[in-house]
Design an enzyme around this catalytic site. Structure first.
Site, mmCIF file in Angstrom:
data_model
loop_
_atom_site.group_PDB
_atom_site.id
_atom_site.type_symbol
_atom_site.label_atom_id
_atom_site.label_comp_id
_atom_site.label_asym_id
_atom_site.label_seq_id
_atom_site.Cartn_x
_atom_site.Cartn_y
_atom_site.Cartn_z
ATOM 1 C CE LYS A 71 -1.690 1.714 3.956
ATOM 2 N NZ LYS A 71 -1.380 3.152 4.189
ATOM 3 C CG ASN A 72 2.281 2.687 3.537
ATOM 4 O OD1 ASN A 72 1.135 3.054 3.282
ATOM 5 N ND2 ASN A 72 2.666 2.360 4.753
ATOM 6 C CB CYS A 87 -4.604 6.547 10.144
ATOM 7 S SG CYS A 87 -5.296 5.089 9.367
ATOM 8 N NE ARG A 115 0.165 9.980 10.183
ATOM 9 C CZ ARG A 115 -0.275 8.985 9.402
ATOM 10 N NH1 ARG A 115 -1.534 8.637 9.453
ATOM 11 N NH2 ARG A 115 0.537 8.394 8.562
ATOM 12 C CG ASP A 157 2.732 1.379 9.731
ATOM 13 O OD1 ASP A 157 2.983 1.609 8.539
ATOM 14 O OD2 ASP A 157 2.502 2.266 10.573
ATOM 15 N NE ARG A 196 -7.077 4.824 4.550
ATOM 16 C CZ ARG A 196 -6.128 5.323 5.343
ATOM 17 N NH1 ARG A 196 -6.331 5.445 6.630
ATOM 18 N NH2 ARG A 196 -4.963 5.696 4.854
HETATM 19 C C1 EPZ Z 1 4.202 6.745 6.665
HETATM 20 O O1 EPZ Z 1 3.479 7.814 7.262
HETATM 21 C C2 EPZ Z 1 3.214 5.627 6.506
HETATM 22 N N1 EPZ Z 1 2.139 6.051 5.608
HETATM 23 C C3 EPZ Z 1 2.654 5.234 7.858
HETATM 24 O O2 EPZ Z 1 1.854 4.085 7.643
HETATM 25 C C4 EPZ Z 1 3.799 4.846 8.789
HETATM 26 O O3 EPZ Z 1 3.278 4.631 10.076
HETATM 27 C C5 EPZ Z 1 4.850 5.958 8.844
HETATM 28 O O4 EPZ Z 1 5.273 6.307 7.509
HETATM 29 C C6 EPZ Z 1 6.089 5.530 9.628
HETATM 30 O O5 EPZ Z 1 6.660 4.408 9.022
HETATM 31 C C7 EPZ Z 1 2.367 6.020 4.288
HETATM 32 O O6 EPZ Z 1 3.442 5.650 3.837
HETATM 33 C C8 EPZ Z 1 1.223 6.458 3.403
HETATM 34 P P1 EPZ Z 1 6.527 9.844 8.760
HETATM 35 P P2 EPZ Z 1 4.142 9.291 7.318
HETATM 36 O O7 EPZ Z 1 6.525 11.120 7.993
HETATM 37 O O8 EPZ Z 1 4.913 9.508 6.090
HETATM 38 C C9 EPZ Z 1 7.083 13.030 12.232
HETATM 39 C C10 EPZ Z 1 -0.070 2.798 7.642
HETATM 40 O O9 EPZ Z 1 -0.619 2.214 8.591
HETATM 41 N N2 EPZ Z 1 6.993 14.021 11.151
HETATM 42 O O10 EPZ Z 1 7.599 8.843 8.513
HETATM 43 O O11 EPZ Z 1 3.079 10.253 7.683
HETATM 44 C C11 EPZ Z 1 5.766 12.305 12.472
HETATM 45 O O12 EPZ Z 1 4.944 13.042 13.341
HETATM 46 C C12 EPZ Z 1 0.435 4.201 7.838
HETATM 47 O O13 EPZ Z 1 0.144 2.285 6.519
HETATM 48 C C13 EPZ Z 1 7.220 15.359 11.448
HETATM 49 O O14 EPZ Z 1 7.470 15.729 12.595
HETATM 50 O O15 EPZ Z 1 5.130 9.118 8.546
HETATM 51 C C14 EPZ Z 1 6.214 10.992 13.060
HETATM 52 O O16 EPZ Z 1 6.452 11.154 14.436
HETATM 53 C C15 EPZ Z 1 0.048 4.747 9.197
HETATM 54 N N3 EPZ Z 1 7.145 16.270 10.428
HETATM 55 C C16 EPZ Z 1 7.543 10.733 12.370
HETATM 56 O O17 EPZ Z 1 7.966 11.996 11.835
HETATM 57 C C17 EPZ Z 1 6.884 15.904 9.129
HETATM 58 O O18 EPZ Z 1 6.851 16.783 8.249
HETATM 59 C C18 EPZ Z 1 7.467 9.739 11.218
HETATM 60 O O19 EPZ Z 1 6.458 10.192 10.322
HETATM 61 C C19 EPZ Z 1 6.663 14.531 8.867
HETATM 62 C C20 EPZ Z 1 6.725 13.608 9.883
#
Ligand code: EPZ
Length: 421
Positions: free
Chosen positions: A22-23, A117, A122, A307, A400
Site C-alpha cells: 500500500k505505502n 488515520c 501528523r 505499523d 483502506r
Molecule cells: C508513513 O506515514 C506511513 N504512511 C505510515 O503508515 C507509517 O506509520 C509511517 O510512515 C512511519 O513508518 C504512508 O506511507 C502512506 P513519517 P508518514 O513522515 O509519512 C514526524 C499505515 O498504517 N513528522 O515517517 O506520515 C511524524 O509526526 C500508515 O500504513 C514530522 O514531525 O510518517 C512521526 O512522528 C500509518 N514532520 C515521524 O515523523 C513531518 O513533516 C514519522 O512520520 C513529517 C513527519
C-alpha cells in the site's frame, strides 16, 4: 458503515498471498504525474486508498485503466490541472504526495490538506521545509498548501531532515526528479517503499541514488518516459498475517514476500516461540505452543515497524509473562486499540511511550471499534484468537489497506464475515 463478525478459536492454516505494498502504491501512483507517457503498474493492491488516488488522477485529466484487477495503465501526459479535487484528497493521507509530484512536473500545486488515520498529530513541516529548499514559494493554511516557483525558480538543493520522515522523503524525491541540479536528502527514511519509489522513477528515466540509505541523491532530468513496473509486496500486510498465525496457534505459508523486509518482525515472533522458515519469496510461520513474552521497541526501518505495533501487542496479550512495547515514532498510537483489547480481557498498562502487557490465558469475544487501519487489523487478529464472537466496527479503515482480507482469512480457516450496518 460495516462491521466484521468473527468467530474465534480456530488456528489459521494454509497459504496466503501478500498483495502489493500500500505505502509503495500510494507514492508510485502520484509519481506517474512526472512521466510523459504510459505507465503500466503491476501488483497494485485493490484497496480503497488506491481507488481514491486513481479517481483523483482521472479527475485531473489522466487516462487511467485497469488492465487486470492488479495492473493499472496510467498516462498523465495530458494532466494540466495542478489542483486535485479537495474532497477526494481529504479522504486519505498519502494524497499529499500530489504536492511534490505537481510541483516537480508543473512547477506549482494547490492541494487540500490530507485526511487519513488520525492516531497521532501528523505534521508536514518537513515536507514544507523541502519545498522551500527547492526554491518554491509555499503558502500553508489550515485547509491547503499552495506551491509556486520562487523568484529564483526551482533548483536542486541539499535538505537535512530534522526527523526521519517517510512522507517528507517521498515528497521531496517527487519534487526534485525534474528540477535542474542535484538534490540531496539527508537523514532520509529507508523503508522498502522509499526504495520501490526510487526504482520506479529510475525505471522511467530518473537519476536517483542512495535510496534505502539515509542519504538520497537526485540528479534532475528533463523528462521521464513511460514503462512497466511491478510494486513490491506489502511488508506490513505480510507481518499482519504472520502475527495472526502466531496469535491463533496456527501454521501459515505467507507467499509473495521479500524475507529481508520481514527480518525485524520474524525475529520478534521467533523470540515469542514461533518457528519461522524463510524461502526465496515466502515465509512459513509455525506457532510454538504457549507464547513467550518479549520486548519490542518500534523504530524506522530496518527496525521493528510502528505499523506492526498493534498486531504484536495482541500476541503479547496472550503470551506467558510480561511484555514491554515501546513506541518511538507515534507516541499516541496505543490509544487506537488498547481500550478495545482490554474489553476483550487484555491486561495492558500504558506508561509514557511504553505499554506493559501482562499475558492472559485467552481473550474473549466482544464488540470493538477500529479507530485506524492497523488498530483495526489488530482487533481482527484478537477476534480470530479469542473465545467466542467478536464484532469489529468501522472496518472501512481496514479496507483502506488490506486487499481481500475476508477471502484471505477465510481461505486460512477463519470464520469471518462482513455485515453492512
Ligand atoms: C508513513 O506515514 C506511513 N504512511 C505510515 O503508515 C507509517 O506509520 C509511517 O510512515 C512511519 O513508518 C504512508 O506511507 C502512506 P513519517 P508518514 O513522515 O509519512 C514526524 C499505515 O498504517 N513528522 O515517517 O506520515 C511524524 O509526526 C500508515 O500504513 C514530522 O514531525 O510518517 C512521526 O512522528 C500509518 N514532520 C515521524 O515523523 C513531518 O513533516 C514519522 O512520520 C513529517 C513527519
Amino acid at each position: 458503515m460495516a462491521r466484521y463478525e468473527i468467530i474465534g478459536g480456530a488456528p489459521l492454516s494454509g497459504e496466503v498471498t501478500v498483495s502489493g505494498a500500500k505505502n509503495a502504491a500510494v507514492a508510485i501512483l502520484p509519481a506517474t504525474i512526472l512521466v510523459s507517457g504510459l505507465c503500466r503498474i503491476e501488483n497494485v493492491p485493490n484497496i480503497s486508498d488506491v481507488r481514491i488516488l486513481l479517481d483523483i488522477l482521472r479527475g485531473m485529466g489522466a487516462r487511467v485503466e485497469y488492465e487486470t484487477e492488479n495492473t493499472v495503465l496510467i498516462d498523465c501526459s495530458m494532466v494540466s490541472s495542478t489542483c486535485p479535487d479537495g474532497e477526494k484528497v481529504k479522504k486519505m493521507r498519502a494524497s499529499y504526495y500530489l504536492m511534490g509530484a505537481l510541483l516537480g512536473r508543473h512547477g506549482k500545486a494547490h492541494v487540500a490538506l490530507p485526511g487519513g488515520c488520525n492516531f497521532a498529530s501528523r505534521p508536514i513541516d518537513q515536507h514544507i521545509k523541502g519545498f522551500w529548499a527547492l526554491g518554491a514559494d509555499v503558502e500553508e493554511t489550515s485547509e491547503y498548501v499552495d506551491l509556486k516557483p520562487g523568484e529564483n525558480g526551482l533548483q536542486g538543493n541539499t535538505i537535512s531532515l530534522d526527523v526521519v520522515s517517510v512522507g517528507a522523503t517521498v515528497n521531496i524525491m517527487l519534487a526534485a526528479v525534474l528540477i535542474p541540479g542535484q538534490t540531496i536528502i539527508e537523514n532520509a527514511a529507508k523503508e522498502p517503499h522509499i526504495v520501490d519509489l526510487a526504482n520506479f522513477l529510475n525505471t522511467m528515466g530518473a537519476k536517483i541514488s542512495g535510496a534505502g540509505t539515509d542519504t538520497v541523491k537526485i540528479r534532475g532530468v528533463d523528462s521521464l518516459n513511460g514503462g512497466t513496473y511491478a510494486i513490491i509486496p506489502d511488508q506490513i500486510e505480510a507481518g499482519t498475517y504472520m502475527a495472526a498465525a502466531v496469535a491463533t496457534g496456527g501454521n501459515v505459508l505467507v507467499k509473495n514476500v521479500i524475507p529481508r523486509h520481514m527480518k525485524s518482525i520474524s525475529i520478534k515472533l521467533q523470540e515469542m516461540g514461533a518457528r519461522i522458515l524463510e524461502y526465496d519469496d515466502c515465509i512459513r510461520v509455525i506457532a510454538g505452543g504457549k507464547l513467550r513474552s518479549t520486548t519490542v521497541k518500534t523504530r524506522p526501518y530496518p527496525g521493528f515497524p510502528t505499523d506492526m505495533q498493534a498486531q504484536i501487542c495482541v500476541c503479547m496479550a496472550m503470551a506467558g509473562g510480561v511484555s514491554r512495547l515501546t513506541e518511538s515514532v507515534y507516541e499516541t498510537r496505543f490509544f487506537g486499540y488498547i481500550s478495545e483489547l482490554e474489553s476483550m480481557g487484555a491486561d495492558i498498562v500504558v506508561s509514557g511511550k511504553t505499554a506493559i502487557v501482562t499475558g492472559k490465558p485467552k481473550l474473549y469475544g466482544a464488540t470493538v471499534t477500529a479507530k485506524d487501519l492497523r488498530a483495526g487489523a489488530a482487533l481482527i487478529i484478537a477476534g480470530l484468537s479469542a473465545e467466542g464472537t467478536t464484532y469489529v466496527k468501522d472496518i472501512h479503515y481496514v479496507e483502506r489497506g488490506y486487499e481481500n482480507i475476508i477471502q484471505k482469512l477465510t481461505a486460512l480457516g477463519a470464520t469471518i464475515r462482513r455485515i453492512e450496518d
